[in-house]
Motif scaffolding. Structure first.
Motif, short mmCIF file in Angstrom:
data_model
loop_
_atom_site.label_atom_id
_atom_site.label_comp_id
_atom_site.label_asym_id
_atom_site.label_seq_id
_atom_site.Cartn_x
_atom_site.Cartn_y
_atom_site.Cartn_z
N LYS A 98 0.87 -1.08 0.11
CA LYS A 98 -0.10 0.05 -0.03
C LYS A 98 1.03 1.00 0.02
O LYS A 98 2.08 1.51 1.01
N VAL A 99 0.61 2.11 -0.85
CA VAL A 99 1.50 3.30 -1.09
C VAL A 99 0.58 4.53 -1.04
O VAL A 99 -0.55 4.45 -1.71
N SER A 100 0.90 5.26 -0.11
CA SER A 100 -0.12 6.34 0.17
C SER A 100 0.56 7.70 0.11
O SER A 100 1.69 7.85 0.47
N ASN A 101 -0.27 8.75 -0.45
CA ASN A 101 0.35 10.28 -0.61
C ASN A 101 -0.72 11.02 -0.93
O ASN A 101 -1.78 10.56 -1.41
N ASP A 102 -0.48 12.45 -0.68
CA ASP A 102 -1.39 13.49 -1.07
C ASP A 102 -0.98 13.97 -2.45
O ASP A 102 0.07 13.97 -2.87
N VAL A 103 -2.38 14.09 -3.11
CA VAL A 103 -2.22 14.71 -4.48
C VAL A 103 -2.79 16.09 -4.47
O VAL A 103 -4.14 16.06 -4.01
N ASP A 104 -2.31 16.97 -5.28
CA ASP A 104 -3.16 18.28 -5.42
C ASP A 104 -4.31 18.28 -6.72
O ASP A 104 -4.09 17.19 -7.23
N GLY A 105 -5.17 19.18 -6.55
CA GLY A 105 -6.39 18.94 -7.28
C GLY A 105 -5.73 19.05 -8.82
O GLY A 105 -6.52 18.42 -9.54
N GLU A 106 -4.82 19.75 -9.10
CA GLU A 106 -4.30 19.87 -10.55
C GLU A 106 -3.83 18.58 -11.04
O GLU A 106 -4.02 18.19 -12.39
N ASN A 107 -3.25 17.65 -10.20
CA ASN A 107 -2.75 16.37 -10.67
C ASN A 107 -3.80 15.27 -10.41
O ASN A 107 -3.46 14.04 -10.76
N ALA A 108 -4.77 15.29 -9.74
CA ALA A 108 -5.54 14.20 -9.03
C ALA A 108 -6.28 13.59 -10.32
O ALA A 108 -6.32 12.43 -10.32
N SER A 109 -6.71 14.20 -11.22
CA SER A 109 -7.39 13.56 -12.44
C SER A 109 -6.47 12.79 -13.15
O SER A 109 -7.02 11.47 -13.72
N GLU A 110 -5.37 13.14 -13.46
CA GLU A 110 -4.54 12.41 -14.31
C GLU A 110 -4.01 11.26 -13.33
O GLU A 110 -3.98 9.97 -14.25
N PHE A 111 -3.65 11.63 -12.30
CA PHE A 111 -3.45 10.32 -11.50
C PHE A 111 -4.44 9.18 -11.27
O PHE A 111 -4.12 8.10 -11.49
N GLN A 112 -5.78 9.62 -10.87
CA GLN A 112 -6.79 8.78 -10.97
C GLN A 112 -7.03 8.00 -12.20
O GLN A 112 -7.13 6.77 -12.25
N SER A 113 -6.85 8.86 -13.38
CA SER A 113 -6.86 7.84 -14.80
C SER A 113 -5.89 6.94 -14.88
O SER A 113 -6.06 5.80 -15.44
N LEU A 114 -4.56 7.17 -14.54
CA LEU A 114 -3.44 6.16 -14.61
C LEU A 114 -4.00 5.09 -13.52
O LEU A 114 -3.54 3.89 -14.06
N LEU A 115 -4.24 5.20 -12.42
CA LEU A 115 -4.64 4.19 -11.51
C LEU A 115 -5.73 3.44 -12.00
O LEU A 115 -5.65 2.10 -11.70
N ALA A 116 -6.92 4.15 -12.41
CA ALA A 116 -7.75 3.18 -13.02
C ALA A 116 -7.20 2.25 -14.10
O ALA A 116 -8.01 1.11 -14.19
N ASP A 117 -6.69 2.66 -14.96
CA ASP A 117 -5.85 1.89 -16.03
C ASP A 117 -5.19 0.72 -15.40
O ASP A 117 -5.43 -0.54 -15.77
N ILE A 118 -4.49 0.94 -14.35
CA ILE A 118 -3.67 -0.17 -13.72
C ILE A 118 -4.55 -1.06 -13.08
O ILE A 118 -4.43 -2.46 -12.98
N THR A 119 -5.54 -0.71 -12.20
CA THR A 119 -6.53 -1.47 -11.25
C THR A 119 -7.65 -2.43 -12.17
O THR A 119 -7.79 -3.14 -11.76
N VAL A 120 -7.90 -1.79 -13.51
CA VAL A 120 -9.05 -2.76 -14.13
C VAL A 120 -8.28 -3.44 -15.49
O VAL A 120 -9.01 -4.35 -15.68
N GLY A 121 -7.28 -3.22 -15.71
CA GLY A 121 -6.71 -3.96 -17.04
C GLY A 121 -5.79 -5.24 -16.42
O GLY A 121 -5.73 -5.47 -15.40
N ASP A 122 -5.65 -5.93 -17.53
CA ASP A 122 -4.42 -7.18 -17.43
C ASP A 122 -3.11 -6.59 -17.46
O ASP A 122 -2.74 -5.91 -18.29
N PRO A 123 -2.27 -6.72 -16.26
CA PRO A 123 -1.10 -6.06 -16.26
C PRO A 123 -0.16 -6.48 -17.19
O PRO A 123 0.29 -5.58 -17.61
N LYS A 124 -0.21 -7.60 -17.75
CA LYS A 124 0.49 -7.90 -18.87
C LYS A 124 0.08 -7.21 -20.44
O LYS A 124 0.83 -6.71 -20.81
N ASP A 125 -0.97 -7.09 -20.53
CA ASP A 125 -1.44 -6.16 -21.62
C ASP A 125 -0.92 -4.80 -21.50
O ASP A 125 -0.60 -3.81 -22.35
#
Length: 140
Positions: A98-125
């Motif tokens: 578990k990695v925890s950090n604070d993200v400012d509003g400016e970067n939050a949406s880009e970070f959420q998009s990246l994390l969504a890709d990681i958590t729903v897709g096949d890691p190999k793909d």
């Protein structure tokens, strides 16, 4: 606002012993070199139980180090000033991180998009897609 990405029932610390590392902002500033050093330390620590088999040790160390480094790099890249907390545990069946950090509003949406890709897709793909995208655009 706090958002959790990943499996909500990961509950590190409920049943197993947890190793916790905190990376603080300060005079040295958090940078890429801290990612590699920290992930190598965590990988070495958790791979020790596999040292009776060199192949198992190397595979576990590499897998944990790679995963940990990627998540810490994302935390450093997208964080707001402040600490990054890394918590890890391992039992006979799984390694949890578990990695925890604070993200400012400016970067939050880009970070959420990246994390969504990681958590729903096949890691190999996802890995193959990232390698191809990086090869096509080395400046990305």
């Amino acid at each position: 606002m706090t958002a959790l990405f990943g499996t909500p029932d990961i509950a590190i610390g409920m049943k197993e012993s947890v190793s916790r590392v905190r990376l603080f902002d300060g005079p040295l500033d958090l940078s890429w070199r801290h990612c590699a050093t920290t992930s190598d330390f965590i990988a070495d620590l958790f791979a020790l139980r596999f040292q009776s088999s060199r192949n198992d040790y190397m595979e576990v160390r590499h897998s944990i180090g790679y995963l940990t480094n990627e998540l810490i790099e994302n935390a450093v890249k997208f964080r707001a000033p402040g600490e990054i907390v890394i918590e890890a545990s391992m039992d006979s069946e799984s390694f949890k991180l578990k990695v925890s950090n604070d993200v400012d509003g400016e970067n939050a949406s880009e970070f959420q998009s990246l994390l969504a890709d990681i958590t729903v897709g096949d890691p190999k793909d996802l890995l193959i897609q990232r390698i191809e995208a990086n090869a096509a655009n080395p400046d990305a």
